[in-house]
Design an enzyme around this catalytic site. Structure first.
Site, PDB file in Angstrom:
ATOM      1  N   PRO A 109       0.835  -1.198   0.000  1.00  0.00           N
ATOM      2  CA  PRO A 109       0.000   0.000   0.000  1.00  0.00           C
ATOM      3  C   PRO A 109       0.878   1.259   0.000  1.00  0.00           C
ATOM      4  CG  PRO A 109      -0.065  -1.078   2.150  1.00  0.00           C
ATOM      5  CD  PRO A 109       0.729  -1.958   1.247  1.00  0.00           C
ATOM      6  N   GLY A 111       2.003   4.998   1.040  1.00  0.00           N
ATOM      7  CA  GLY A 111       1.854   5.927   2.163  1.00  0.00           C
ATOM      8  C   GLY A 111       1.718   5.257   3.513  1.00  0.00           C
ATOM      9  N   ASP A 160      15.512   5.894   3.087  1.00  0.00           N
ATOM     10  CA  ASP A 160      14.629   5.061   2.253  1.00  0.00           C
ATOM     11  C   ASP A 160      15.229   4.782   0.880  1.00  0.00           C
ATOM     12  OD1 ASP A 160      12.995   5.331   4.395  1.00  0.00           O
ATOM     13  OD2 ASP A 160      11.224   5.962   3.276  1.00  0.00           O
TER      14      ASP A 160
HETATM   15  O1  PMV Z   1       7.207   6.984   7.186  1.00  0.00           O
HETATM   16  P1  PMV Z   1       8.451   6.874   6.419  1.00  0.00           P
HETATM   17  O2  PMV Z   1       8.851   5.482   6.128  1.00  0.00           O
HETATM   18  O3  PMV Z   1       8.527   7.758   5.232  1.00  0.00           O
HETATM   19  O4  PMV Z   1       9.607   7.331   7.454  1.00  0.00           O
HETATM   20  C1  PMV Z   1      10.308   8.489   7.405  1.00  0.00           C
HETATM   21  C2  PMV Z   1      11.490   8.367   8.308  1.00  0.00           C
HETATM   22  C3  PMV Z   1      11.931   9.667   8.939  1.00  0.00           C
HETATM   23  O5  PMV Z   1      13.121   9.374   9.648  1.00  0.00           O
HETATM   24  C4  PMV Z   1      10.894  10.162   9.929  1.00  0.00           C
HETATM   25  C5  PMV Z   1      12.187  10.744   7.907  1.00  0.00           C
HETATM   26  C6  PMV Z   1      13.384  10.518   7.022  1.00  0.00           C
HETATM   27  O6  PMV Z   1      13.458  11.171   5.964  1.00  0.00           O
HETATM   28  O7  PMV Z   1      14.287   9.729   7.391  1.00  0.00           O
END
Ligand code: PMV
Length: 337
Positions: A109, A111, A160
């Site tokens: 999914p 988001g 990510d």
């Molecule tokens: O919710 P996600 O998987 O996009 O997590 C973002 C992770 C953070 O550390 C909060 C932000 C980032 O850019 O690393």
């Protein structure tokens, strides 16, 4: 020519949010992938289709005689922005101007905090480069992918885009002009359950909220971030030694620190406690918070924890961890092995 490239989703094991402020984080690729199919064109038109980008859910409210249907479909539009920007930046980097048809398919999914945006960006970069006759290294793709995320999102750590490019287990740390990515050799399967509850806020807003509070209460927030950094260092050692109980204990501390930052929600906290009370070694929210996913480290198969989480109303995902990074899988219908 037609090329299919895929990239994995991810879960952050430890260190989200603190990673934005230069502390380390541990993250793992999951065996749920985004596929980008790029087909070359003879003109300069860019056509994007993303018919099966799945959204996490719907909410139906009955208000008197009125039925109000809310969906998370709004999440799909930003996903398209990542595809568009990925093509634009890759074309610029390689000096190509050819048009392309790109189709995106996702096993996750959008988001939910499983790194779909980064996987969309990175698989698009790999397929668009390949269909134009270029083979980029995973490091180059990670760098371009991060540029895409920063342009679309404003502020993003390279976490990510690094994990979806390189795959496996990563320890990641970055500063103003350096990114440190260390591949970790983890033996065996980590018994992890992922639970999803409705998202109440976007990553971008959660990161901005933390930034504001960091500015207002630096002496408190910097301390919490530093402590998360210490938890990550301990967790790395436990992960490499396969000490599950210790890892679970550290997950619990990490969750409490995230809650102190203000990024947890009542539903996430409840799910974390349901998992712990039904036998998990530990549980924490994963990702930006404001709803989204919880991870629970469980003894062996963890059926009781899984059932308890489902009964609590969360969607549960079981998947293999340590998946391979971005790769071109098919060229003109032929699989590359
Ligand atoms: O919710 P996600 O998987 O996009 O997590 C973002 C992770 C953070 O550390 C909060 C932000 C980032 O850019 O690393």
């Amino acid at each position: 020519m037609k090329v299919m490239a895929s990239a994995p989703g991810k879960v952050t094991l430890f260190g989200e949010h603190a990673v934005v402020y230069g502390h380390p984080a541990l993250v793992v690729a999951i065996e749920k992938r985004v596929k980008a199919i790029a087909e070359s064109r003879n003109d300069d038109v860019i056509k994007i289709s993303a018919r099966d980008l799945r959204v996490p859910g719907i909410v139906i409210s009955y208000i008197g005689n009125e039925v109000v249907l809310e969906t998370d479909y709004g999440m799909v539009l930003p996903a398209i922005a990542y595809i568009n920007k990925a093509i634009e930046l890759t074309a610029k980097e390689l000096g190509v101007k050819r048009g392309v048809n790109v189709e995106i398919k996702s096993e996750m999914p959008v988001g939910a905090g499983l790194g779909t945006s980064a996987a969309v960006a990175v698989s698009t970069i790999a397929s668009y480069a390949a269909v134009n006759g270029y083979s980029l290294s995973r490091e180059e793709i990670a760098r371009l992918g991060w540029e895409v995320e920063k342009e679309v999102q404003g502020i993003a750590s390279p976490m990510d885009t690094s994990i979806t490019s390189l795959g496996g287990y990563l320890k990641i740390k970055y500063g103003s002009n350096s990114v440190e990515r260390i591949q970790l050799k983890v033996e065996g399967e980590l018994p992890l359950i992922i639970g999803y509850v409705e998202r109440e806020a976007k990553t971008k807003d959660m990161v901005a909220m933390v930034r504001e509070r960091m500015q207002k209460y630096p002496e408190i927030y910097e301390g919490i971030m530093k402590m998360i950094g210490h938890v990550v260092e301990r967790a790395e050692a436990s992960l490499l030694r396969g000490e599950l109980k210790e890892l679970g204990f550290l997950m619990n501390i990490n969750h409490s620190l995230l809650d102190a930052l203000g990024v947890s929600t009542r539903r996430l906290n409840e799910l974390v406690h349901v998992a712990r009370d039904s036998g998990a070694y530990g549980a924490k929210l994963t990702g930006a918070g404001g709803g989204g996913c919880v991870i629970a480290l469980v003894p062996e198969k963890g059926e009781i924890v899984e059932t308890a989480m489902k009964l609590h109303g969360s969607m549960v995902l079981r998947t293999k961890l340590g998946a391979d990074g971005v790769k071109v899988e098919e060229v003109d219908g032929k699989r590359l092995d």
